[in-house]
Scaffold this motif. Structure first.
Motif, short mmCIF file in Angstrom:
data_model
loop_
_atom_site.label_atom_id
_atom_site.label_comp_id
_atom_site.label_asym_id
_atom_site.label_seq_id
_atom_site.Cartn_x
_atom_site.Cartn_y
_atom_site.Cartn_z
N ALA A 203 25.49 -110.20 33.60
CA ALA A 203 25.90 -109.93 32.22
C ALA A 203 26.74 -108.67 32.13
N ALA A 204 26.33 -107.63 32.84
CA ALA A 204 27.08 -106.38 32.82
C ALA A 204 28.47 -106.57 33.43
N THR A 205 28.53 -107.33 34.51
CA THR A 205 29.82 -107.60 35.15
C THR A 205 30.76 -108.33 34.20
N ALA A 206 30.21 -109.30 33.48
CA ALA A 206 31.03 -110.07 32.54
C ALA A 206 31.51 -109.21 31.38
N ALA A 207 30.74 -108.18 31.01
CA ALA A 207 31.10 -107.33 29.87
C ALA A 207 32.03 -106.19 30.25
N ASP B 46 21.38 -108.71 28.47
CA ASP B 46 22.47 -109.45 27.85
C ASP B 46 22.30 -109.59 26.34
N GLY B 47 21.97 -108.49 25.69
CA GLY B 47 21.87 -108.49 24.24
C GLY B 47 20.63 -109.12 23.68
N ASP B 48 19.60 -109.28 24.49
CA ASP B 48 18.40 -109.98 24.05
C ASP B 48 17.16 -109.28 24.59
N TRP B 49 16.23 -109.00 23.67
CA TRP B 49 14.90 -108.54 24.09
C TRP B 49 14.08 -109.79 24.41
N ARG B 50 13.82 -110.01 25.69
CA ARG B 50 13.19 -111.25 26.10
C ARG B 50 12.14 -111.01 27.16
N ALA B 51 11.24 -111.97 27.29
CA ALA B 51 10.20 -111.87 28.32
C ALA B 51 10.85 -111.90 29.69
N ALA B 52 10.28 -111.11 30.60
CA ALA B 52 10.79 -111.10 31.98
C ALA B 52 10.66 -112.49 32.59
N SER B 53 11.65 -112.87 33.36
CA SER B 53 11.65 -114.18 34.03
C SER B 53 11.04 -114.01 35.41
N ALA B 54 9.91 -114.67 35.65
CA ALA B 54 9.23 -114.64 36.95
C ALA B 54 8.98 -113.21 37.44
N GLY C 250 29.67 -102.19 17.44
CA GLY C 250 30.42 -103.36 17.85
C GLY C 250 30.79 -103.40 19.31
N LEU C 251 29.97 -102.79 20.17
CA LEU C 251 30.22 -102.85 21.61
C LEU C 251 29.72 -104.19 22.17
N PRO C 252 30.22 -104.62 23.32
CA PRO C 252 29.71 -105.84 23.94
C PRO C 252 28.20 -105.76 24.14
N ALA C 253 27.52 -106.89 23.94
CA ALA C 253 26.05 -106.90 23.93
C ALA C 253 25.45 -106.41 25.24
N ALA C 254 26.11 -106.69 26.37
CA ALA C 254 25.57 -106.31 27.67
C ALA C 254 26.03 -104.93 28.13
N SER C 255 26.60 -104.15 27.21
CA SER C 255 27.01 -102.79 27.57
C SER C 255 25.82 -101.92 27.94
#
Length: 533
Positions: A56-60, A14-22, A209-214
Motif C-alpha cells: 500500500a505504501a509503495t502504491a501511494a 492502507d487507510g483502514d483500521w482492521r484486524a490483523a491478518s493471521a 487530503g493525503l493518500p490513505a496509505a501515507s
C-alpha cells in the motif's frame, strides 16, 4: 468466574483500521512500577500484514511525492493541534505504560517538544528549506533534494513515547515532510500511546487530503520478518532508534539491498572534568552529574555514562560527593524487564573488565527497578580494556575513570568510540587543557558541549543528534532539528537543460515563494533574471 481475554486492537493498513491478518501472537503493555499487564491486547503481525502495508505504501508513494507542499504542511500542523487537544489522555496512557512522570517530563517537556517538531517540519516544507535548490546558469544545471519515491520504515524506541514515537516523532515528521509514506513500527513498551497517536495522525491525514496509505502502523513483528522487510528493495529508507544489536541487524539487511538505514544505536557520552573547573566547583558538579545520570531513570541516549575525573584532592572530593548521592537514592523504575536485564548485563560487563562498584548495583521491587549505580576504574585499566569499559549500561548507571592529568585525559579521549555527545567542564584556567582534550574528542562525538550535562537535546536547526559510528550508522546526519533531519529521507535530483516551465517550482527562474537558493555559488532569494541583472 471466567476471565474474559483482553480485546485485540486493530492495525492501521492502507487507510483502514482492521484486524490483523493471521497474527503470530499478541502482547499487552505493562505497568513498569508493578510489572503487571495493562490495557488491551495488541497483535504481533505476520508476513501478510507486513506485505499489505508495504504494498500500500509503495502504491501511494508517487501520489504523495506529487502532493503540493501546502497540504503536507497542513497535515503536520493539524496533527500537532490534535495531539495538543488530546494531551491529557495521551499523557495518562504514556505515564501508565512507561512510568515516566506526567509533570514535567511528559506534559510540559516531551509532548510540547513533539508538537514543536511537527510544526517546524511544516515550516521547512513551506519554505522549501530542506530541498537546498542549486542553479548553475553557465551549465544550465539545476538540482534539489526531493522525495525518495518509496516508503520509509520507522522504528520507534522505548524511551520517548512522544518525541521519538514511530508515528509522531522526529523520524516520522522528517519522512512525511520529504513527502514519503511512512510505515511505523511502534515500540511494544507503549502500544496504547502509539495507537492513540496513530488515530490522531490518520484523522489529520484525511483532513489534509493525503493518500490513505501515507501513514500506516503495525505494533510489533518478529525479528525474522523485520529483517526481511528491512531488506526489501521497495523501501526507500529506514529510520531506527534503539539497541545496537537490533539496529545493526536491520542495517545489515538494508545494506545488502542498497537501502539507506539511519540508525541511532548507543552512546556513553563521555564527560571530562578539567582541573580548574573541578577545583572551583567540584561538589556542585557532583550534584549536577547525579541529577543528569538519574533523570528519567537514566534512560536517555545522552545519559552521562562515563565521567573522567583527575586524581587529587578535588577529584577525590567529587567522587565522595557523587558516591553519597548515588548511595542515598531509591531504586529507579525502568521501562521493562528487558531494560532491567540489559542494565544488569552492562554493569556485569563493566565489573568483569575491572570496574569497582562504589554505590548501588541492586534491583528493587515491585516491578522493574534498579538502584542508581556508580562504578570506578583507573585510566590505565580503561586504556587496557577500552571496548568492554565503554559498554552502555542503559539506565541510572555511570563509570568514573580516574586520570593522572591532562595528558592521560587525552589518551582516554582518543580511546573512545563514536558517541552522540562529549562534554568538557572548564573554567578560564583550563583553556590549554580544553584545546588538548577537545582536539582528541572532537572527531569522536556529534555534539561537543561545554559546562553542562548532555541529557538535554534542543529541537533546533543547529542541533546534531547524531555522531560517528557506533553511536549512529552515519556521521553526516541528525535525527533532531529541522530542516537537516528531513534530508535523510530525500534523493538528490539534478535537471540538465530541462525547459524552465517543466522544472520543479523552486528551480524555476521566477522564485514566487522567496526560497533561499544557491545561484552560481551565492545564496539568495532573488528571481533568476534579477540575479543575472
Amino acid at each position: 468466574m471466567t476471565t474474559q481475554p483482553a480485546p485485540v486492537q486493530p492495525v492501521l493498513i492502507d487507510g483502514d483500521w482492521r484486524a490483523a491478518s493471521a497474527p503470530v501472537g499478541q502482547f499487552r503493555a505493562e505497568n513498569p512500577t508493578t510489572g503487571e499487564a495493562i490495557g488491551p491486547a495488541f497483535p504481533i503481525c505476520g508476513a501478510a500484514d507486513v506485505e499489505a502495508a508495504l504494498a500500500a505504501a509503495t502504491a501511494a508513494a508517487a501520489e504523495l511525492a506529487a502532493t503540493p507542499p501546502e497540504r503536507i504542511a497542513a497535515f503536520l500542523e493539524a496533527y500537532a493541534d490534535a495531539i495538543e487537544a488530546d494531551a491529557e489522555a495521551l499523557v495518562d496512557i504514556a505515564h501508565a505504560e512507561t512510568a515516566l512522570p506526567k509533570q514535567p517530563r511528559l506534559a510540559a517537556v516531551e509532548l510540547p517538544r513533539t508538537t514543536n517538531q511537527l510544526r517546524l517540519a511544516a515550516k521547512a516544507v513551506r519554505s522549501y528549506a530542506w530541498t537546498q535548490p542549486v542553479i548553475d546558469t553557465a551549465a544550465n544545471l539545476r538540482s534539489h533534494l526531493a522525495p525518495l519515491g518509496k516508503p520509509v520504515l520507522v522504528f520507534g524506541p522505548n524511551n520517548f513515547p512522544f518525541a521519538f514515537n514511530a508515528i509522531a516523532g522526529s523520524d516520522f515528521a522528517s519522512a512525511i515532510a520529504a513527502r514519503n509514506p511512512v510505515i511505523a513500527k511502534a515500540h511494544p513498551s507503549h502500544p496504547g500511546t502509539s495507537e492513540r497517536l496513530a488515530r490522531a495522525a490518520f484523522a489529520a491525514l484525511r483532513q489534509a487530503g493525503l493518500p490513505a496509505a501515507s501513514v500506516q502502523m503495525l505494533y510489533h513483528f518478529d525479528h525474522a520478518i523485520g529483517g526481511k522487510l528491512a531488506g526489501d528493495a521497495r523501501l526507500g529508507a529506514i529510520g531506527f532508534t534503539g539497541s545496537r544489536a537490533g539496529g545493526l541487524a536491520l542495517k545489515a539487511a538494508a545494506d545488502a539491498a542498497g537501502i539507506p538505514a539511519y540508525v541511532e544505536l548507543s552512546s556513553v557520552n563521555p564527560v571530562f572534568l578539567l582541573p580548574g573547573a573541578l577545583a572551583e566547583r567540584g561538589i556542585a558538579l557532583a550534584q549536577e552529574f547525579f541529577t543528569s545520570c538519574t533523570m528519567g531513570s537514566g534512560q536517555f541516549c545522552t545519559n552521562p555514562g562515563v565521567v573522567i575525573v583527575p586524581r587529587g584532592e578535588a577529584g577525590d572530593a567529587f567522587v565522595e560527593a557523587a558516591k553519597a548521592h548515588f548511595a542515598a537514592a531509591a531504586p529507579s523504575v525502568l521501562f521493562s524487564g528487558g531494560v532491567l536485564e540489559h542494565l544488569q548485563k552492562g554493569i556485569a560487563t563493566l565489573r568483569a573488565a575491572g570496574a569497582q562498584l562504589l554505590a548501588g548495583g541492586d534491583t528493587g521491587s515491585p516491578g522493574y527497578r534498579h538502584a542508581p549505580t556508580l562504578l570506578e576504574v583507573d585510566a590505565t585499566q580503561f586504556l587496557r580494556e577500552p571496548q568492554a569499559l565503554q559498554t552502555e549500561a542503559f539506565g541510572p548507571a555511570s563509570l568514573l575513570v580516574r586520570v593522572d592529568g591532562v595528558a592521560q585525559m587525552v589518551q582516554v579521549a582518543t580511546a573512545f568510540e563514536g558517541n552522540l555527545t562529549g562534554t568538557l567542564y572548564a573554567n578560564s584556567a583550563d583553556d590549554a587543557a580544553w584545546n588538548d582534550v577537545a582536539q582528541a574528542l572532537r572527531p569522536r562525538v556529534g555534539r561537543l558541549i561545554a559546562n553542562r550535562m548532555p541529557t538535554g537535546v534542543a529541537v533546533s536547526a543547529a542541533m546534531n543528534h547524531g555522531g560517528p559510528y557506533p553511536s549512529t550508522g552515519h556521521p553526516g546526519f541528525t535525527a533532531v532539528g529541522m530542516p537537516a533531519a528531513i534530508r535523510r529521507f530525500a534523493a538528490l535530483h539534478s535537471y540538465d537543460n530541462v525547459p524552465e516551465h517543466l522544472l520543479p517550482p523552486e528551480l524555476r527562474d521566477h522564485n514566487p515563494g522567496g526560497v533561499a537558493r544557491q545561484i552560481d555559488g551565492c545564496w539568495c532569494v532573488d528571481d533568476l533574471e534579477t540575479k543575472q541583472a
